[in-house]
Design an enzyme around this catalytic site. Structure first.
Site, PDB file in Angstrom:
ATOM      1  N   THR A 303      67.783  90.923 139.938  1.00 57.24           N
ATOM      2  CA  THR A 303      67.683  91.748 138.735  1.00 57.24           C
ATOM      3  C   THR A 303      66.916  91.016 137.643  1.00 57.24           C
ATOM      4  O   THR A 303      66.127  91.622 136.911  1.00 57.24           O
ATOM      5  CB  THR A 303      69.084  92.134 138.237  1.00 57.24           C
ATOM      6  OG1 THR A 303      69.790  92.791 139.298  1.00 57.24           O
ATOM      7  CG2 THR A 303      69.000  93.076 137.049  1.00 57.24           C
ATOM      8  N   TYR A 443      73.046  96.901 135.039  1.00 56.06           N
ATOM      9  CA  TYR A 443      73.708  96.785 136.340  1.00 56.06           C
ATOM     10  C   TYR A 443      73.754  95.358 136.857  1.00 56.06           C
ATOM     11  O   TYR A 443      73.230  94.443 136.242  1.00 56.06           O
ATOM     12  CB  TYR A 443      73.144  97.759 137.358  1.00 56.06           C
ATOM     13  CG  TYR A 443      71.711  97.649 137.808  1.00 56.06           C
ATOM     14  CD1 TYR A 443      70.850  96.659 137.385  1.00 56.06           C
ATOM     15  CD2 TYR A 443      71.215  98.605 138.694  1.00 56.06           C
ATOM     16  CE1 TYR A 443      69.546  96.606 137.827  1.00 56.06           C
ATOM     17  CE2 TYR A 443      69.902  98.553 139.140  1.00 56.06           C
ATOM     18  CZ  TYR A 443      69.077  97.553 138.702  1.00 56.06           C
ATOM     19  OH  TYR A 443      67.790  97.505 139.149  1.00 56.06           O
ATOM     20  N   GLU A 444      74.449  95.193 137.985  1.00 51.39           N
ATOM     21  CA  GLU A 444      74.786  93.876 138.537  1.00 51.39           C
ATOM     22  C   GLU A 444      75.588  93.043 137.538  1.00 51.39           C
ATOM     23  O   GLU A 444      75.466  91.828 137.462  1.00 51.39           O
ATOM     24  CB  GLU A 444      73.541  93.111 138.984  1.00 51.39           C
ATOM     25  CG  GLU A 444      72.659  93.849 139.960  1.00 51.39           C
ATOM     26  CD  GLU A 444      73.413  94.393 141.155  1.00 51.39           C
ATOM     27  OE1 GLU A 444      74.497  93.879 141.472  1.00 51.39           O
ATOM     28  OE2 GLU A 444      72.929  95.360 141.769  1.00 51.39           O
ATOM     29  N   GLY A 445      76.440  93.716 136.783  1.00 60.73           N
ATOM     30  CA  GLY A 445      77.200  93.078 135.711  1.00 60.73           C
ATOM     31  C   GLY A 445      76.382  93.146 134.439  1.00 60.73           C
ATOM     32  O   GLY A 445      75.283  92.582 134.365  1.00 60.73           O
ATOM     33  N   GLN A 450      77.516  88.830 132.054  1.00 63.30           N
ATOM     34  CA  GLN A 450      76.822  87.596 132.426  1.00 63.30           C
ATOM     35  C   GLN A 450      77.098  86.491 131.406  1.00 63.30           C
ATOM     36  O   GLN A 450      77.261  85.317 131.764  1.00 63.30           O
ATOM     37  CB  GLN A 450      75.312  87.835 132.516  1.00 63.30           C
ATOM     38  CG  GLN A 450      74.888  88.929 133.469  1.00 63.30           C
ATOM     39  CD  GLN A 450      75.390  88.718 134.872  1.00 63.30           C
ATOM     40  OE1 GLN A 450      75.320  87.621 135.408  1.00 63.30           O
ATOM     41  NE2 GLN A 450      75.908  89.768 135.475  1.00 63.30           N
TER      42      GLN A 450
END
Length: 612
Positions: A303, A443-445, A450
């Site tokens: 990402t 997305y992806e956290g 993060q």
């Protein structure tokens, strides 16, 4: 229509001059055995990758955005025109196997090579590139913790691109908080499990590019503990393979709908319904979160590369437009024969373009640094070296994901702004870059997650050991170059910021131990802390790049101005972008106090935790 040219010159600079990757890769037995460490071979691979993405993938970007994916009444999904043909060419050329294990049909190339390919794909078409990207994440998790039976059956098909993969975490009621997922698994007593539940936001969850789709699904086995400690990971194929590896009967997993999204229209973001679908355990029972993090960390780096890729293609098109577009007069005049000058001469346009250029080139250096570190972590014969590289990757993965996607979105917005009113018009392609780039921060956290991962897990949880190692590297560099006539000012700024990062970490750490309010203090500081951290990392990389470039200039080796560009972009970065750290330090120190407002008065929330 937007265009794209892979930045091969800059990629080669980072690989050979900044990272000096050749000797490092040549020292790793895995690449020696597979004859894949040769820089001439790597250069040829990257040049062919550039040709493929420029000619086969980039022309599909606007097509995918206009057409999107279409789901029929049976839950089958058709991808946009040209996607399937390009994917077949991608597989026929062996690109899915680039850095995969030769035991399963892979080519055994370094991660450094595959990461440069991924950057190019993300510049050409993020939506298209997500299909093989998700598959690679599934490959990584299965390769690391899958049983030999599962690996032998599934990995060759995934590596070849014949089958694709997904990761299935999110549910309608549970995004980041995976401890409350409701998807259930029941043991059939024969080595298989029945999986029942609904997963949402599944990128590449259903499509027509491959003959089978392999879903890696988080679910709770009957009798397992509540929370994340009771989650297991299961492999659930769309079609159950026969013993010989051919596609067999349809499994009970169906695409219930496709999300209608702001961007990445060419990628199928699916709602998947599992109705006692047959699955197989991957790894250990109740260790699903640990196993999925292998895939999640790969996805987070991927990402970050989406932010970089979109930042690069946005910048390239804005720069080309700024050279051609005539607006207003400049003194001295650039084109006296015309009634206006190219907008590139105007300071604010230069500011926007240099911001994108500075973020892109530092982001590329960070991504390739992490890729080389992954190669060392996975293949170095010295365990201590492997751990050191692994610690660096763990520490900087949330920075790469969040800082690179924040900067990528900012670059896309600034590049759109360069176009003025034309940037808002579809045919130029800039508004698509902005829409596509926005998802990277979510997305992806989310980038807030993060930030919490960086500050809470990667820094405070281990007492700052990983951070201290990195800080030592930065401080050593700063001290050894503080009197350098060309970069002395940069390393002075860097050294002070690195020291301040340490002191800020101590302040936050002390607040974190202050009782029940400590967690809120960490949460309040985390996003600004990650951005401060990101600037320190970028500052280190820019100082190093400027030093190398200046040495080449002094040696009379700058025939095309490439090194001068590096030196002057570094000057811009430290003058205009790095000073953001000063404001961030102030907001980090401010802590949670200003956020602890009266919820009823400010938000009209009767159930609020804060009262007057």
């Amino acid at each position: 229509m937007p265009t794209y040219k892979a930045p091969l010159r800059d990629i080669k600079f980072v690989m050979t001059e900044l990272l000096e990757a050749g000797p490092q890769l040549a020292s790793l037995p895995f690449y020696q055995d597979n004859d894949t460490a040769d820089l001439d071979l790597i250069t040829q691979v990257m040049e062919e990758a550039a040709r493929f993405v420029e000619t086969e993938v980039q022309p599909l970007n606007q097509v995918g955005d206009r057409e999107g994916c279409v789901r029929d009444e049976h839950g089958e999904v058709k991808t946009p025109t040209g996607f399937k043909a390009a994917y077949k060419k991608f597989c026929d050329a062996g690109w899915p196997a680039l850095d995969a294990d030769p035991q399963y049909g892979g080519q055994g190339m370094p991660h450094l090579v595959s990461m440069t390919l991924n950057e190019m794909l993300n510049s050409a078409s993020v939506a298209w590139g997500m299909y093989p990207g998700l598959s690679h994440g599934a490959y990584s998790a299965l390769h690391a913790v899958g049983s030999e039976e599962l690996k032998n059956l599934y990995l060759p098909k995934i590596v070849s691109g014949q089958w694709s993969g997904t990761m299935c975490l999110t549910e309608p009621h549970a995004g980041t908080d995976l401890g409350i997922i409701r998807t259930k698994a029941s043991d059939n007593g024969d080595g298989t499990y029945n999986i029942t539940g609904t997963k949402i936001f599944i990128s590449a969850g259903e499509h027509d590019l491959t003959e089978n789709i392999v879903h890696l699904v988080l679910a709770r086995l009957d009798g397992s503990p509540e929370g994340t400690k009771g989650i297991s990971l299961f492999l659930v194929p769309k079609f159950i393979p026969n013993a010989d590896g051919s596609v067999g009967e349809r499994n009970a997993v169906v695409c219930g709908s496709l999300e209608h999204k702001m961007g990445i229209h060419g990628n199928a973001t699916a709602v998947l319904n599992f109705d006692q679908a047959k699955g197989w355990l991957v790894g250990e029972i109740n260790k699903g979160m640990n196993h999925m993090f292998i895939m999640m960390n790969a996805a987070r780096l991927g990402t970050g590369l989406q932010g970089l890729g979109l930042g690069e293609v946005s910048y390239q098109n804005a720069l080309a437009y700024a050279k051609d577009r005539l607006q207003m007069r400049h003194e001295p005049r650039v084109l006296p024969s015309e009634n206006a000058d190219p907008i590139l001469v105007h300071p604010d346009v230069r500011r926007m373009l240099l911001t994108g250029k500075a973020y892109n080139e530092a982001g590329r250096a960070l991504a390739m640094w992490l890729a080389l570190s992954l190669d060392v972590e996975h293949h170095h014969p010295d365990e201590a070296k492997r751990k050191e590289a692994g610690d660096l990757v763990a520490l900087l993965t949330p920075v790469a994901k969040a800082f690179m996607t924040d900067n990528g979105f900012q670059t896309a917005v600034l590049s759109q702004q360069v176009f003025g009113g034309h940037g808002y018009i579809q045919e130029w392609g800039m508004e698509q870059f902005v829409r596509d780039a926005r998802i990277g921060q979510i997305y992806e956290g989310t980038n807030g997650i993060q930030s919490l991962d960086l500050l809470g897990r990667k820094v405070l949880m281990d007492g700052g050991k990983k951070l201290q190692k990195l800080a030592g590297t930065l401080q050593e560099f700063a001290e050894s170059h503080e009197d350098d006539e060309h970069i002395g000012d940069y390393v002075n700024q860097l050294g002070k910021a690195a020291q301040q990062l340490g002191s800020l970490t101590m302040v936050i750490g002390q607040k974190a131990m202050s009782g029940s309010e400590g967690a809120d203090e960490v949460n309040a500081a985390a996003v600004d802390y990650l951005r401060f951290f990101g600037h320190v990392v970028y500052g280190y990389l820019w100082a190093r790049m400027a030093k190398i470039a200046q040495e080449k200039i002094d040696a009379g080796q700058d025939r095309d101005g490439f090194y001068l560009s590096k030196v002057q972009t570094a000057k811009f970065y430290f003058a205009k972008l790095f000073p953001e750290t000063k404001a961030l330090a102030a907001t980090i120190k401010a802590g949670n106090e200003s956020l602890a407002v009266d919820d009823k008065a400010v938000f009209g929330w009767e159930q609020g935790l804060v009262t007057a």
